[in-house]
Motif scaffolding. Structure first.
Motif, short mmCIF file in Angstrom:
data_model
loop_
_atom_site.label_atom_id
_atom_site.label_comp_id
_atom_site.label_asym_id
_atom_site.label_seq_id
_atom_site.Cartn_x
_atom_site.Cartn_y
_atom_site.Cartn_z
N ASP A 1 -5.90 6.53 -5.61
CA ASP A 1 -6.71 7.28 -4.65
C ASP A 1 -8.18 7.18 -4.99
OD1 ASP A 1 -4.51 8.03 -3.22
OD2 ASP A 1 -4.41 10.08 -3.98
N LEU A 2 -8.48 7.23 -6.28
CA LEU A 2 -9.87 7.18 -6.71
C LEU A 2 -10.55 5.87 -6.32
CD1 LEU A 2 -12.27 8.31 -8.40
CD2 LEU A 2 -11.19 7.28 -10.41
N ILE A 3 -9.86 4.76 -6.54
CA ILE A 3 -10.49 3.47 -6.25
C ILE A 3 -10.42 3.13 -4.77
CG2 ILE A 3 -10.07 2.69 -8.59
CD1 ILE A 3 -7.92 0.84 -7.52
N GLY A 4 -9.62 3.86 -4.01
CA GLY A 4 -9.76 3.85 -2.56
C GLY A 4 -9.30 2.64 -1.78
N LEU A 5 -8.36 1.88 -2.32
CA LEU A 5 -7.86 0.74 -1.55
C LEU A 5 -7.22 1.23 -0.26
CD1 LEU A 5 -6.27 -1.32 -4.47
CD2 LEU A 5 -8.65 -1.19 -3.70
N PRO A 6 -7.38 0.51 0.83
CA PRO A 6 -6.95 1.01 2.15
C PRO A 6 -5.44 1.30 2.23
CG PRO A 6 -8.38 -0.91 2.41
CD PRO A 6 -8.11 -0.77 0.94
N TRP A 7 -4.64 0.50 1.57
CA TRP A 7 -3.19 0.68 1.66
C TRP A 7 -2.57 0.80 0.27
CZ3 TRP A 7 -1.44 1.57 6.38
CH2 TRP A 7 -2.18 1.09 7.47
N GLN A 8 -1.61 1.70 0.17
CA GLN A 8 -0.84 1.81 -1.07
C GLN A 8 0.62 1.56 -0.75
OE1 GLN A 8 -1.59 5.65 -2.86
NE2 GLN A 8 -3.83 5.39 -2.73
N VAL A 9 1.22 0.71 -1.57
CA VAL A 9 2.66 0.51 -1.47
C VAL A 9 3.28 1.15 -2.69
CG1 VAL A 9 4.54 -1.16 -1.43
CG2 VAL A 9 2.43 -1.63 -0.16
N ILE A 10 4.09 2.16 -2.46
CA ILE A 10 4.63 2.96 -3.54
C ILE A 10 6.11 2.66 -3.71
CG2 ILE A 10 5.01 5.31 -4.37
CD1 ILE A 10 2.60 6.03 -2.35
N VAL A 11 6.41 2.12 -4.88
CA VAL A 11 7.79 1.69 -5.13
C VAL A 11 8.37 2.56 -6.24
CG1 VAL A 11 9.26 -0.20 -5.89
CG2 VAL A 11 7.25 -0.68 -4.47
N GLY A 12 9.37 3.41 -5.87
CA GLY A 12 10.02 4.27 -6.85
C GLY A 12 11.51 4.02 -6.86
N PRO A 13 12.15 4.51 -7.91
CA PRO A 13 13.59 4.24 -8.06
C PRO A 13 14.44 4.76 -6.90
CG PRO A 13 12.75 5.64 -9.85
CD PRO A 13 11.58 5.25 -9.02
N LEU B 1 4.69 3.23 2.39
CA LEU B 1 3.40 2.65 2.71
C LEU B 1 2.46 3.80 3.04
CD1 LEU B 1 1.74 0.06 3.26
CD2 LEU B 1 2.45 0.23 5.64
N LYS B 2 1.41 3.90 2.25
CA LYS B 2 0.48 5.01 2.45
C LYS B 2 -0.87 4.49 2.92
CE LYS B 2 -2.21 8.48 -0.04
NZ LYS B 2 -2.43 9.22 -1.28
N ASN B 3 -1.40 5.13 3.93
CA ASN B 3 -2.74 4.83 4.41
C ASN B 3 -3.71 5.75 3.68
OD1 ASN B 3 -5.16 5.31 6.08
ND2 ASN B 3 -4.18 3.87 7.49
N ARG B 4 -4.63 5.16 2.94
CA ARG B 4 -5.54 5.96 2.11
C ARG B 4 -6.43 6.85 2.96
NH1 ARG B 4 -8.23 9.04 0.08
NH2 ARG B 4 -9.50 8.93 -1.82
N ALA B 5 -6.88 6.34 4.11
CA ALA B 5 -7.83 7.09 4.91
C ALA B 5 -7.18 8.31 5.56
CB ALA B 5 -8.43 6.19 5.98
N THR B 6 -5.98 8.13 6.11
CA THR B 6 -5.34 9.22 6.84
C THR B 6 -4.37 10.00 5.97
OG1 THR B 6 -3.47 7.86 7.55
CG2 THR B 6 -5.44 7.85 8.96
N GLY B 7 -3.93 9.39 4.87
CA GLY B 7 -2.94 10.03 4.03
C GLY B 7 -1.53 9.87 4.57
N GLU B 8 -1.43 9.22 5.71
CA GLU B 8 -0.10 9.07 6.33
C GLU B 8 0.78 8.16 5.47
OE1 GLU B 8 1.82 7.03 10.34
OE2 GLU B 8 -0.33 6.84 9.91
N ARG B 9 2.05 8.58 5.32
CA ARG B 9 3.00 7.77 4.56
C ARG B 9 4.21 7.50 5.42
NH1 ARG B 9 3.56 9.69 -0.94
NH2 ARG B 9 1.65 10.70 -1.65
N VAL B 10 4.69 6.27 5.34
CA VAL B 10 5.93 5.96 6.03
C VAL B 10 6.84 5.20 5.08
CG1 VAL B 10 5.09 5.95 8.41
CG2 VAL B 10 4.80 3.91 7.00
N GLU B 11 8.12 5.45 5.20
CA GLU B 11 9.09 4.70 4.41
C GLU B 11 9.55 3.52 5.23
OE1 GLU B 11 12.24 7.17 2.91
OE2 GLU B 11 11.07 7.50 1.08
N LEU B 12 9.46 2.36 4.64
CA LEU B 12 9.82 1.14 5.36
C LEU B 12 10.61 0.22 4.44
CD1 LEU B 12 6.33 0.34 6.97
CD2 LEU B 12 8.36 1.19 8.19
N SER B 13 11.35 -0.66 5.09
CA SER B 13 12.02 -1.68 4.29
C SER B 13 10.97 -2.59 3.69
CB SER B 13 12.97 -2.50 5.18
OG SER B 13 12.21 -3.34 6.02
N PHE B 14 11.36 -3.31 2.64
CA PHE B 14 10.39 -4.17 1.96
C PHE B 14 9.84 -5.22 2.93
CE2 PHE B 14 13.65 -3.19 -1.46
CZ PHE B 14 13.04 -1.99 -1.78
#
Length: 437
Positions: A393-405, A415-428
């Motif tokens: 979040d600090l370095i502010g890249l536009p998209w985050q892909v979060i991979v957890g167990p 898939l998280k949008n840094r600007a809006t904070g919106e997160r969606v779960e999607l297939s790879f």
RNA sequence: CGGGGCGUAGCUCAGUCUGGUAGAGUGCUUGCUUUGGGAGCAAGAUGCCGGGGGUUCGAAUCCUCUCGCCCCGACCA
């Protein structure tokens, strides 16, 4: 890029020296480190942003018909004696004496050098018009550097210089830069508003400053609210008549506090917006101010020598890094516009070292790289989820892909949008499609 | 350039007034535990206390010179 092999010194605490938000974030996010007052090291992440901005500026200059050159940083004092500015410039100029006791200087600007260059080459009006630009480091020995790269002593600047036969030609050159600037700032993802600027002894109305609106801006600005909604026309023909575009953008009131007229502001009533802004560009017609004393002439159509009409056009490239952050951040950190982001995607492996998340991340990482997407992969095994989220979040890249167990077990990642904070779960595959598209 | 402030561990900062063995938090190293929003426990490493000179039995602390950085103002892409 794998974060485990990168050079990204993020700071959890706010450095004591930094006052304004962009300076704090640039230090905390590991973009820059101060070398000495007003002079900075550019670390990998910051340097990527600087290069992105530089490249957009370059492309838009090229598109407008300007031609890139590179002039020296160290200049001869003799040229400045010719133009009469050597004494005038004062202590802002870093003066150097070489081993032969010749007076040199580290260039704070390049009017003299470019005029000297052009006069040595241009012979005829047929060599006009031309616009030569460079993206080069400059040095102004500010009494009081501050605000990080927003007001450093050493700074990267795009400076262009136009050469025309007469004022009408110079106006066409001016308009090209005006429109090129509109395009440039639009691409950078910021709203920069042209405002009438002081023209000095030359007079006329051919000087505008471009300011990004930001709460922490150094200048107060007063604009008609309609200016805020103006758009940049697509696919401009730079060989056509640009005056209508310039007229459109300058038809509504917009002034910095220096140029503001109370009366004109009052007339606007509720349409007047009072805000603050950061100057990131300045375009200026100065006629024969340098060509005349320096003898930069060409033969006109009738064979008689004509003093060339010039203008200069600056964009503060390194300052823009700070200015963009001023305009694009939140409590958690920077929120980069996609065009200038150091990486498009931050890939977070929430459990580095676990076979299942490692495999998914490595696969996503390889495929994104192959698709030409800039990815910063947080593969660090010694950091926990919370630290990784905070860093990203600090370095502010536009998209985050979060991979957890848990997600991996279900065949999804987030898939998280840094600007809006919106997160969606999607297939790879869906994530790849979204980011590589 | 005028005015003010600060230099102590990588970072944020106590300690200085009133001289007496160099501190905290965080970060770092190691181990164990933990594992989706800057984790917990334990052990450990880290300092020319910005630099020079002086006072003193003894200086981070007092005096003095100096260098650096920051803030306000004037100035500026």
């Amino acid at each position: 890029m794998r974060l485990s092999r990168y050079f990204l010194p993020v700071l959890k605490e706010t450095p004591a020296d930094a006052q304004i938000v962009s300076h704090r974030l640039m230090l905390r996010a590991g973009l820059i480190r101060q070398h000495t007052a007003g002079i900075y090291n550019w670390l990998p992440l910051g340097y990527r942003v600087l290069r992105k901005i530089e490249q957009i500026v370059r492309e838009e200059q090229d598109r407008s018909g300007a031609v890139e050159i590179l002039m020296p940083t160290v200049q001869s004092a003799d040229l400045w004696r010719e133009s009469g500015r050597y004494e005038d410039y004062g202590k802002e100029m870093l003066r150097i004496v070489d081993r032969h006791e010749r007076d040199m200087l580290y260039g704070p600007t390049h009017e003299e050098v470019v005029t000297d260059l052009f006069r040595s080459i241009a012979r005829s009006y047929k060599d006009l018009p031309r616009n030569l630009y460079q993206i080069q480091w400059k040095f102004r020995d500010e009494v009081r550097p501050r605000f990080g790269v927003m007001r450093g002593r050493e700074f990267l600047m795009k400076d262009a210089y136009s050469f025309d036969l007469d004022e009408a030609g110079a106006r066409r050159a001016y308009n090209k830069m005006f429109v090129a600037y509109l395009n440039t700032f639009a691409r950078l993802g910021v709203k920069a508003i042209p405002m009438r600027a002081a023209t000095g002894p030359i007079g006329g109305n051919l000087s505008h400053e471009f300011l990004i609106l930001a709460e922490t801006g150094e200048s107060g600005v007063f604009v008609h609210k309609g200016v805020l909604d103006k758009t940049v026309p697509a696919d401009v023909d730079f060989d056509g008549d640009l005056q209508p575009i310039v007229d459109d953008w300058t038809s509504l009131y917009a002034a910095t506090d220096e140029m503001h007229e109370e009366g004109a502001g009052a007339e606007l009533g509720d349409d007047l917006v009072s805000a603050r802004g950061i100057e990131v560009g300045h375009i200026f017609y100065f006629g024969t101010k340098y060509s005349k004393p320096m003898g930069c002439t060409v033969a006109g159509p009738d064979g008689a020598p004509v003093d060339v009409h010039m203008g200069s056009y600056g964009i503060g490239v390194s300052r823009l890094v700070g200015a963009i952050i001023e305009a694009c951040h939140d409590e958690a950190g920077i929120v980069w516009p996609e065009e200038v982001a150091p990486f498009k995607v931050g890939l977070i492996n929430l459990k580095s070292g676990a076979a299942e998340t490692d495999a998914v991340c490595e696969d996503l990482y390889a495929k994104l790289e192959k698709a030409g997407v800039d990815v910063l992969y947080d593969d660090r095994a010694d950091e926990r989820a919370g630290a990784k989220f905070a860093t990203m979040d600090l370095i502010g890249l536009p998209w985050q892909v979060i991979v957890g167990p848990k997600g991996v077990a279900a065949g999804v990642a987030e898939l998280k949008n840094r600007a809006t904070g919106e997160r969606v779960e999607l297939s790879f595959d869906a994530i790849l499609a979204r980011l590589a598209g």
